[in-house]
Design a protein around this motif. Structure first.
Motif, PDB file in Angstrom:
ATOM      1  N   GLY A 131      44.231  18.547  77.177  1.00  0.00           N
ATOM      2  CA  GLY A 131      45.319  19.512  77.059  1.00  0.00           C
ATOM      3  C   GLY A 131      45.764  20.022  78.419  1.00  0.00           C
ATOM      4  N   ASN A 132      46.485  21.165  78.410  1.00  0.00           N
ATOM      5  CA  ASN A 132      46.988  21.782  79.649  1.00  0.00           C
ATOM      6  C   ASN A 132      45.922  22.692  80.259  1.00  0.00           C
ATOM      7  OD1 ASN A 132      49.456  20.497  79.253  1.00  0.00           O
ATOM      8  ND2 ASN A 132      50.262  22.224  78.044  1.00  0.00           N
ATOM      9  N   TRP A 133      44.727  22.146  80.483  1.00  0.00           N
ATOM     10  CA  TRP A 133      43.620  22.968  80.959  1.00  0.00           C
ATOM     11  C   TRP A 133      43.879  23.541  82.341  1.00  0.00           C
ATOM     12  CZ3 TRP A 133      41.265  21.510  85.469  1.00  0.00           C
ATOM     13  CH2 TRP A 133      41.498  20.197  85.909  1.00  0.00           C
ATOM     14  N   ASN A 134      44.521  22.789  83.197  1.00  0.00           N
ATOM     15  CA  ASN A 134      44.781  23.276  84.551  1.00  0.00           C
ATOM     16  C   ASN A 134      45.800  24.419  84.535  1.00  0.00           C
ATOM     17  OD1 ASN A 134      44.418  23.030  87.459  1.00  0.00           O
ATOM     18  ND2 ASN A 134      46.545  22.336  87.484  1.00  0.00           N
ATOM     19  N   GLU A 135      46.806  24.286  83.672  1.00  0.00           N
ATOM     20  CA  GLU A 135      47.808  25.355  83.552  1.00  0.00           C
ATOM     21  C   GLU A 135      47.184  26.625  82.997  1.00  0.00           C
ATOM     22  OE1 GLU A 135      52.057  26.218  81.264  1.00  0.00           O
ATOM     23  OE2 GLU A 135      51.130  24.236  81.181  1.00  0.00           O
TER      24      GLU A 135
END
Length: 293
Positions: free
Chosen positions: A14-18
């Protein structure tokens, strides 16, 4: 060909960094607000620290009220309310720090049950007819009530005719508030609480620490506290204050319109209201107020 696992259980999807960046930005914004004192809890603490600062009430050696005296407006109470004092009803949105910390007008008022002389409850009797400071206030003489200078900003107790756009929040009666301008809307007068003695006391000095009526000069309505209209403020549950004359079956004003302009005891024992009850009001009424407040 043997099965080969291309990822493990700890693989981030998923968008873990975001999401990580957003959490870091939130923590950074929180820390910056905390350093500037802009958190809601910090604003409440700042408001209470300044507005609950103790104030020394005036001492009346001759027993009368004078222009320039610092007093508290105390209502002894009745069937549906406790002893209360007119107080500045400020919240965190009413406070400004520029150019200096203080209450931003217009500001509401309420009747708080905390009977203590502080910035929130202290009012200065101010002349509007040119009477010099220190001169005696008389019955039926116009005057103004304003908060102390400094954090309270010297705001005037003001009222105006009732209309659809401007009225009390709970009762929808005539609104009483604090404004920064002095005008005819901030003129009040004191009359004797007993209608049968009102005429013969006209023009006589107003005694301190006795029951009186505070009448708004423009609308001829009496200052009142409403026990059945409760406001939830930053300082707890308090009563709504309005300008409305309430009559009983004998055409006399009810106790919701009775006020005591309370001063300090000359011997330094606190409020005269609680130290000398026999000289201020009926003993049965005084017992409703808790001296330990």
């Amino acid at each position: 060909m043997a099965h080969v696992r291309t990822y493990g259980a700890n693989v981030k999807i998923g968008n873990w960094n975001e999401d990580l960046r957003l959490r870091e930005d939130e923590r950074k914004a929180y820390q910056e607000k905390k350093e500037r004192g802009e958190l809601a809890a910090q604003k409440v603490d700042f408001l209470k620290e300044n507005i609950l600062t103790p104030v020394n009430l005036s001492v009346t050696l001759d027993g009368n009220l004078h222009f320039g005296d610092i007093v508290m407006l105390v209502n002894i109470g009745g069937e549906n309310r406790q002893c209360s004092a007119v107080s500045i009803n400020a919240d965190i949105n009413s406070v400004t720090k520029n150019p200096s910390p203080g209450i931003q007008p217009p500001c509401g008022i309420s009747a708080g049950q905390g009977i203590q002389a502080c910035t929130r409850t202290a009012f200065v009797i101010t002349s509007v007819d040119g009477s010099p400071e220190g001169s005696t206030l008389c019955f039926e003489q116009s005057f103004a009530l304003k908060t102390t200078s400094g954090f309270a900003r010297g705001l005037y107790l003001t009222s105006d005719l009732l209309n659809f756009q401007k009225c009390a929040k709970k009762s929808h009666l005539q609104e009483v508030m604090l404004d920064g301008c002095s005008s005819f809307l901030s003129w009040w007068k004191i009359v004797h609480f007993d209608p049968q003695e009102r005429l013969e006391n006209e023009g006589q000095p107003v005694p301190a620490n006795t029951k009186v009526l505070i009448i708004h000069c423009k609308t001829n309505q009496a200052l009142a506290t409403l026990g059945d209209q409760v406001l939830w403020t930053t300082f707890g549950k308090e009563y709504e204050v309005t300008a409305r004359t309430f009559f009983d079956s004998h055409k006399a004003e009810q106790d919701s319109n009775h006020w005591i302009l309370c001063t300090s005891d000359p011997v330094g024992n606190g409020l005269v209201l609680f130290n000398h009850p026999k000289s201020t009001a009926n003993k049965n009424e005084i017992t409703q107020a808790d001296p330990e407040t």
